[in-house]
Design a protein around this motif. Structure first.
Motif, mmCIF file in Angstrom:
data_model
loop_
_atom_site.group_PDB
_atom_site.id
_atom_site.type_symbol
_atom_site.label_atom_id
_atom_site.label_comp_id
_atom_site.label_asym_id
_atom_site.label_seq_id
_atom_site.Cartn_x
_atom_site.Cartn_y
_atom_site.Cartn_z
ATOM 1 N N VAL A 45 0.870 -1.179 0.000
ATOM 2 C CA VAL A 45 0.000 0.000 0.000
ATOM 3 C C VAL A 45 0.905 1.227 0.000
ATOM 4 O O VAL A 45 1.989 1.204 0.572
ATOM 5 C CB VAL A 45 -0.931 0.048 1.226
ATOM 6 N N PRO A 46 0.456 2.303 -0.645
ATOM 7 C CA PRO A 46 1.318 3.491 -0.706
ATOM 8 C C PRO A 46 1.215 4.316 0.569
ATOM 9 O O PRO A 46 0.133 4.456 1.145
ATOM 10 C CB PRO A 46 0.737 4.261 -1.888
ATOM 11 N N PHE A 47 2.330 4.847 1.027
ATOM 12 C CA PHE A 47 2.305 5.900 2.041
ATOM 13 C C PHE A 47 2.001 7.213 1.331
ATOM 14 O O PHE A 47 2.359 7.386 0.159
ATOM 15 C CB PHE A 47 3.672 6.047 2.716
ATOM 16 N N ALA A 48 1.388 8.130 2.071
ATOM 17 C CA ALA A 48 1.216 9.471 1.507
ATOM 18 C C ALA A 48 2.577 10.148 1.448
ATOM 19 O O ALA A 48 3.381 10.034 2.370
ATOM 20 C CB ALA A 48 0.267 10.284 2.380
ATOM 21 N N THR A 49 2.845 10.830 0.333
ATOM 22 C CA THR A 49 4.131 11.513 0.198
ATOM 23 C C THR A 49 3.975 12.981 -0.170
ATOM 24 O O THR A 49 4.925 13.746 -0.072
ATOM 25 C CB THR A 49 4.994 10.849 -0.896
ATOM 26 N N GLU A 50 2.774 13.352 -0.586
ATOM 27 C CA GLU A 50 2.567 14.717 -1.065
ATOM 28 C C GLU A 50 1.379 15.346 -0.351
ATOM 29 O O GLU A 50 0.469 14.639 0.076
ATOM 30 C CB GLU A 50 2.221 14.699 -2.572
ATOM 31 N N PRO A 51 1.362 16.676 -0.250
ATOM 32 C CA PRO A 51 0.170 17.358 0.261
ATOM 33 C C PRO A 51 -1.044 16.958 -0.577
ATOM 34 O O PRO A 51 -0.908 16.614 -1.758
ATOM 35 C CB PRO A 51 0.496 18.838 0.078
ATOM 36 N N GLY A 106 -1.738 23.244 -0.928
ATOM 37 C CA GLY A 106 -0.439 22.685 -0.547
ATOM 38 C C GLY A 106 -0.389 22.172 0.879
ATOM 39 O O GLY A 106 0.667 21.783 1.367
ATOM 40 N N SER A 107 -1.546 22.131 1.547
ATOM 41 C CA SER A 107 -1.559 21.587 2.906
ATOM 42 C C SER A 107 -1.915 20.099 2.869
ATOM 43 O O SER A 107 -2.276 19.556 1.827
ATOM 44 C CB SER A 107 -2.551 22.362 3.776
ATOM 45 N N PHE A 108 -1.791 19.488 4.032
ATOM 46 C CA PHE A 108 -2.078 18.051 4.120
ATOM 47 C C PHE A 108 -3.178 17.815 5.141
ATOM 48 O O PHE A 108 -3.084 18.260 6.277
ATOM 49 C CB PHE A 108 -0.818 17.283 4.533
ATOM 50 N N TRP A 109 -4.216 17.112 4.704
ATOM 51 C CA TRP A 109 -5.312 16.747 5.605
ATOM 52 C C TRP A 109 -5.216 15.253 5.900
ATOM 53 O O TRP A 109 -5.397 14.416 5.000
ATOM 54 C CB TRP A 109 -6.676 17.059 4.954
ATOM 55 N N PRO A 110 -4.965 14.906 7.156
ATOM 56 C CA PRO A 110 -4.763 13.484 7.462
ATOM 57 C C PRO A 110 -6.032 12.641 7.402
ATOM 58 O O PRO A 110 -5.949 11.415 7.404
ATOM 59 C CB PRO A 110 -4.194 13.514 8.888
ATOM 60 N N TYR A 111 -7.203 13.301 7.384
ATOM 61 C CA TYR A 111 -8.445 12.524 7.325
ATOM 62 C C TYR A 111 -9.217 12.761 6.034
ATOM 63 O O TYR A 111 -10.439 12.612 5.970
ATOM 64 C CB TYR A 111 -9.328 12.800 8.563
ATOM 65 N N LEU A 112 -8.490 13.130 4.982
ATOM 66 C CA LEU A 112 -9.121 13.228 3.666
ATOM 67 C C LEU A 112 -9.169 11.809 3.097
ATOM 68 O O LEU A 112 -8.139 11.179 2.900
ATOM 69 C CB LEU A 112 -8.287 14.147 2.769
#
Lengths: 646, 354
Positions: free
Chosen positions: A457-463, A468-474
């Motif tokens: 499974v892929p890890f997240a690597t980009e916003p 340009g922000s990152f939402w951990p529960y998107l």
């Protein structure tokens, strides 16, 4: 028994014949008769210190190597050394082997090896009349008999007249065989289990080289003990060969037709599970981190995984159950395949952390090797009574997927399946095995690594936001899984926690509508997990009765179904691997039958779920003895259902 | 990465920041929600302004907390963070640190979280010596549950749950830590940023588990608990500032000193005179034996806080759990080669069906 959850059409696991007599007698070179049998059930029973588990294991390994199908049932007390010669101290190992596909360790032994009066008394009730009983007469002293409440010697008072008894002074013969070994009498006596193994190996034409090799490796640091055991083993074999008391030996041909082509080994449930976890680590490319606290009957998984550090496996023996799962969850946050192994009491302690994992939406495997409960219960005995604990045993709405293996070897594939769900959906997953699967063993077709599922499974690597922000529960719109962004990934710094969070941003939120949304979306994520449809075995398509099981009851249920069908009864069988979510077609399957019988080693937990979910009048058939069902007992229950029906 | 060139050997495997950082790099966008006047604000500001000094890639720093007022800390730092469950942060952080030697892992906890519900995890983290930095905010009260006594509250404390006074004897957190084989034990105070940061620096430099007790004022439920250490009128007599290699002297004009009682081996305080000046105990934080460090933890009076040592009481080198775990993995590969799944599954006892 193969690990597939489907019912084979091969020979019925038929009701027990009285004594293994049917067959084709033949003379061997020594004038002894050789009888061919299609299957045999042997039970070794003795004191906890007599080495019965080792004896059973060795006989099993010889039998597996010979190519028989087999199934085993070790049964031992929780005490390491209960008082010698007492009923609570009796330890036994039952092995069923055959020239065809079998499904259970056998309802009752054809041969009982009783190393002392306690072993005889504790096991005689399971032995059908006409069966063979080999007793160690040296232990039948007045004192030993009195200790278990025998007023008279059962070997002399006619109590065993209905059985074919072989009185053998096993201790004396062993000591005599070792008189030149230089061992003290006490040490020499300890090899009597190998004498018994030698005798049984002769009776059933088992290959012996493997055991001799095993003994020399096991006692490599004590060569005199190794040689003493080999000598006792050979003496037992020779005793069978020469003494007139044993006039017949038996052949059980390899079960060539029962197995698909391939390479096989014998494997226990806990070993298969440990290998499944290593395989899941390799197939996902994620390092395995096991956080665990020793508990029967799960500890062997910790022991096994601790041997495989060269796979990058980290094993952490924690200070308690809570720290075991906590460390596994911490490792999962860091991108490991986090696993914790335990039994029911440990699950109770881990509940809060499982809830945290539900809230954090991180992958985590919770392996529960169920045992008798409540509380400490029956640590070494089997039960399936943690289903509702796995399903509901947390505060709040905290759904967790549940996977259950059906056989010992199936623990391997179940571990891979649990890992698939955990990694794909970022959720803790329960794997419910039990003491019967954990310690029992059976032949396993060894898969090639390229047959195993790809679990990457892929890890997240980009916003993941336009700004340009990152939402951990998107969430992923398909799986509803959130991104797995591990520490060390620049630009994706984020905080997670057990407080309710806003969907998307993951920021703390006490907003009523958001909480309602989050509770429902966590549930929807679990409900939406893709699991295979339930396969029903209904050969005629006309059965009105469905028997539905889960977990380790597969073997006894399938054996019972064979019996009922052989007697002309029509019954459909299905077995659940996925307990949460249920297969999508389960409701439809249940609706297709007039009656549904659910055998369980609890007081009807699956039946309760089925009745609640599908409004179906599922009938429970339950047993909580700490032992697996017997095929005969389930066949009677099925027959009774068929009679009600007609 | 080489450990020799790194300012913080304990963080030798943690990647460095590409560019210099400032305090604002470590502020998250979340509104801080402690009570106005809480000592936690001062600690947060001290940590935020200290972290740039480490020079670590921000994404390789993780703060893990339990439950309690102090445990909201990770939300306010722009690093990776986990606000976990009550008492379990050391266990969770242990799994993270043991599996990721490239991370700098910090635990934020309080006296209830670390010493009551999570006491077991704390002592085991300390004895294992995992590469964790544990910041224990001790306010001697339960704040988030609104004012019950805590395991560090003084005997007789009148609280909501103890209207006639608490009965149980408190823990001395640093005595407990030394008894639990902690390799680094320090104490500091929320209001003294300079001292707080010097202790954080020493903790960050330490290889293994570092326990830093931070006296933190809860101005709502236990206001003034540490005033004796802060008020100009009393602090000189109350505070003993420890410096490794220096004689332990305190009081106005450093007129007081710490001495070893030859009769009992215990530590006492007395006025320093020309006669006894050469017998003032010289602080050795690196002493192998924990005996003197333990005695230092016992100097303070629980009720008046007089003779309270602050600074690094103990800092010794011993094997670090996660480093050793990694070494075992490397050794296993060196001895047996990288694991081969096919070979593992096959084992040594097989048969073939055609």
């Amino acid at each position: 028994m193969t690990s597939q959850v489907e019912v084979s059409e091969s020979t019925e696991d038929e009701p027990l014949p009285v004594a293994p007599v049917a067959g084709m007698p033949a003379q061997n070179g020594d004038g002894k008769r050789v009888t061919k049998l299609d299957r045999v059930v042997i039970r070794f029973a003795g004191d906890s210190g007599d080495g019965m588990q080792l004896t059973g294991d060795r006989f099993t390994t010889e039998t597996a190597g010979f190519g028989n199908d087999l199934s085993t049932l070790p049964n031992f007390p929780a005490e390491i050394r209960a008082p010698a010669g007492t009923l609570p101290g009796v330890s036994s190992f039952q092995l069923h082997f055959a020239d065809h596909d079998i499904l259970t360790p056998g309802d009752a032994p054809h041969v009982l090896v009783a190393m002392n009066p306690a072993a005889l008394k504790a096991n005689l009730g399971d032995v059908p009349r006409g069966a063979e009983i080999i007793v160690n007469t040296d232990e039948f002293t007045k004192r030993a008999l009195a200790k278990v409440g025998y007023a008279a010697d059962p070997l002399g008072d006619g109590a065993l007249d209905a059985y074919s008894v072989h009185p053998v002074p096993l201790t004396t013969l062993t000591v005599e065989a070792l008189k030149d070994s230089g061992l003290a009498r006490k040490d020499a006596e300890r090899a009597k289990n190998m004498f018994a193994l030698g005798l049984l190996s002769w009776m059933y034409h088992r290959p012996t080289e493997g055991t001799e090799r095993f003994l020399r490796v096991k006692f490599a640091n004590k060569p005199d003990i190794a040689e003493a055991n080999v000598t006792a083993f050979r003496a037992g074999w020779n005793y069978g060969e020469t003494t007139e008391d044993f006039a017949v030996s038996y052949e059980v041909a390899p079960a060539t037709a029962a197995f698909p082509a391939g390479r096989y080994r014998n494997i226990s449930g806990n070993l298969a599970l440990a290998y499944g976890l290593v395989a899941a680590s390799e197939q996902s490319g994620l390092p395995l981190f096991l956080g665990s606290y020793p508990i029967t009957p799960a500890s062997d998984i910790l022991h096994e995984l601790s041997k495989h550090k060269n796979f990058g496996v980290r094993t952490f023996q924690a200070e308690d159950e809570i720290a075991g799962i906590g460390a596994a969850l911490g490792a999962a946050f860091g991108g490991s395949l986090g696993v914790t192994t335990t039994s029911g009491p440990g699950v109770a302690l881990k509940s809060e952390t499982i809830g945290l994992a539900v809230s954090l939406e991180l992958p985590l495997l919770v392996i529960d090797i169920q045992r008798g409960g409540p509380s400490t219960g029956l640590p070494t005995k089997t039960e399936q009574a943690d289903l509702l604990q796995a399903m509901y045993g947390r505060n709040g709405e905290a759904p967790v997927p549940i996977v259950a293996p059906a056989t010992a070897a199936d623990c391997f594939t179940a571990a891979l399946e649990a890992a698939r769900i955990a990694l794909t959906y970022r959720t803790p997953v329960f794997l419910l095995s039990d003491g019967y699967l954990a310690n029992g063993s059976e032949p396993w077709r060894i898969p090639e690594p390229d047959e195993l599922p790809d679990l990457r499974v892929p890890f997240a690597t980009e916003p993941n936001r336009p700004d340009g922000s990152f939402w951990p529960y998107l969430r992923d719109p398909e799986t509803l899984a959130r991104p797995w962004a591990v520490p060390g990934t620049p630009g994706l710094e984020h905080r997670v926690g057990g407080i309710e969070k806003q969907d998307g941003t993951g920021n703390i939120s006490y907003d009523p509508a958001n909480h309602d949304h989050m509770v429902r979306i966590r549930q929807a994520k679990i409900d939406g997990i893709t699991v295979p449809d339930l396969v029903v075995d209904d050969p005629s398509g006309k059965a009105g009765l469905l028997v539905l099981g889960w977990g380790s009851t597969y073997g006894p249920i399938a054996a019972a179904v064979r019996r009922v069908r052989a007697a002309g009864g029509e019954v459909a069988q299905a077995h659940l691997r996925h307990l949460n979510p249920f297969p999508a077609n389960l409701g439809e399957v249940l609706a297709g039958y007039d009656r549904v019988l659910v055998p369980e080693m609890n007081l009807g937990q699956l039946a309760h779920l089925l009745r609640a979910r599908y409004l179906v009048d599922a009938q429970s058939f339950t047993q909580v003895t700490g032992l697996p069902f017997k095929a005969e007992q389930l066949a009677d229950a099925l027959t009774a259902q068929l009679e009600v029906q007609s | 990465m080489s450990t020799e060139t790194h300012a913080f050997p304990s963080l030798g495997l943690v990647p460095k920041a590409a560019a210099p950082q400032s305090m604002k790099d470590f502020k998250s966008d979340q509104e801080v929600r402690w009570c106005p006047g809480c000592g936690d604000y001062a600690i947060l500001a001290a940590v935020q302004s200290f972290l740039p000094e480490l020079g670590l890639a921000r994404e390789n720093i993780v703060f893990v907390s339990g439950i309690g007022c102090s445990s909201r800390f990770p939300y306010y730092l722009n690093t990776y963070g986990m606000h976990s469950i009550h008492g379990r942060a050391p266990a969770i952080a242990t799994g993270l640190a043991a599996s990721r030697p490239d991370l700098s892992v910090w635990v934020v906890t309080g006296d209830g979280d670390a010493l009551s519900i999570g006491g077991n995890h704390l002592i085991h983290a300390l004895r294992r010596n995992v590469n964790l930095k544990i910041l224990l905010f001790n306010n001697r009260i339960y704040g988030l549950t609104k004012g019950q006594y805590s395991p560090t509250s003084e005997v007789g404390k009148i609280t909501k749950s103890t209207p006639m006074g608490s009965l149980d004897a408190p823990f001395n957190p640093l005595s407990l830590a030394v008894g639990a084989e902690a390799s680094f034990v320090a104490r500091t105070i929320d209001s003294d940023r300079k001292h707080l940061q010097s202790v954080l620096r020493a903790a960050a430099e330490h290889q293994g588990t570092a326990l830093v007790e931070i006296y933190q004022n809860c101005n709502i439920f236990n206001d003034g608990a540490f005033d004796a250490l802060k008020e100009p009128a009393t602090r000189d007599q109350a505070l003993i500032r420890l410096e490794h290699g220096q004689p332990i002297r305190f009081g106005s004009d450093n007129g007081m000193g710490v001495f070893r009682d030859p009769a009992t081996g215990d530590l006492t305080t007395a006025a320093v005179t020309a006669d006894n000046a050469d017998r003032v105990l010289v602080h050795d934080a690196h002493a192998d034996s924990p005996t003197t460090a333990f005695a230092l933890t016992r100097l303070a009076a629980q009720d008046t806080l007089h003779n309270t040592p602050i600074g690094v009481l103990r800092s010794v080198q011993r094997p670090v759990y996660d480093t050793q775990m990694l070494t075992q993995l490397d050794q296993a590969v060196a001895q047996r080669g990288r694991g081969d799944l096919g070979a593992l599954l096959t084992g040594s006892d097989t048969w073939t069906v055609d």
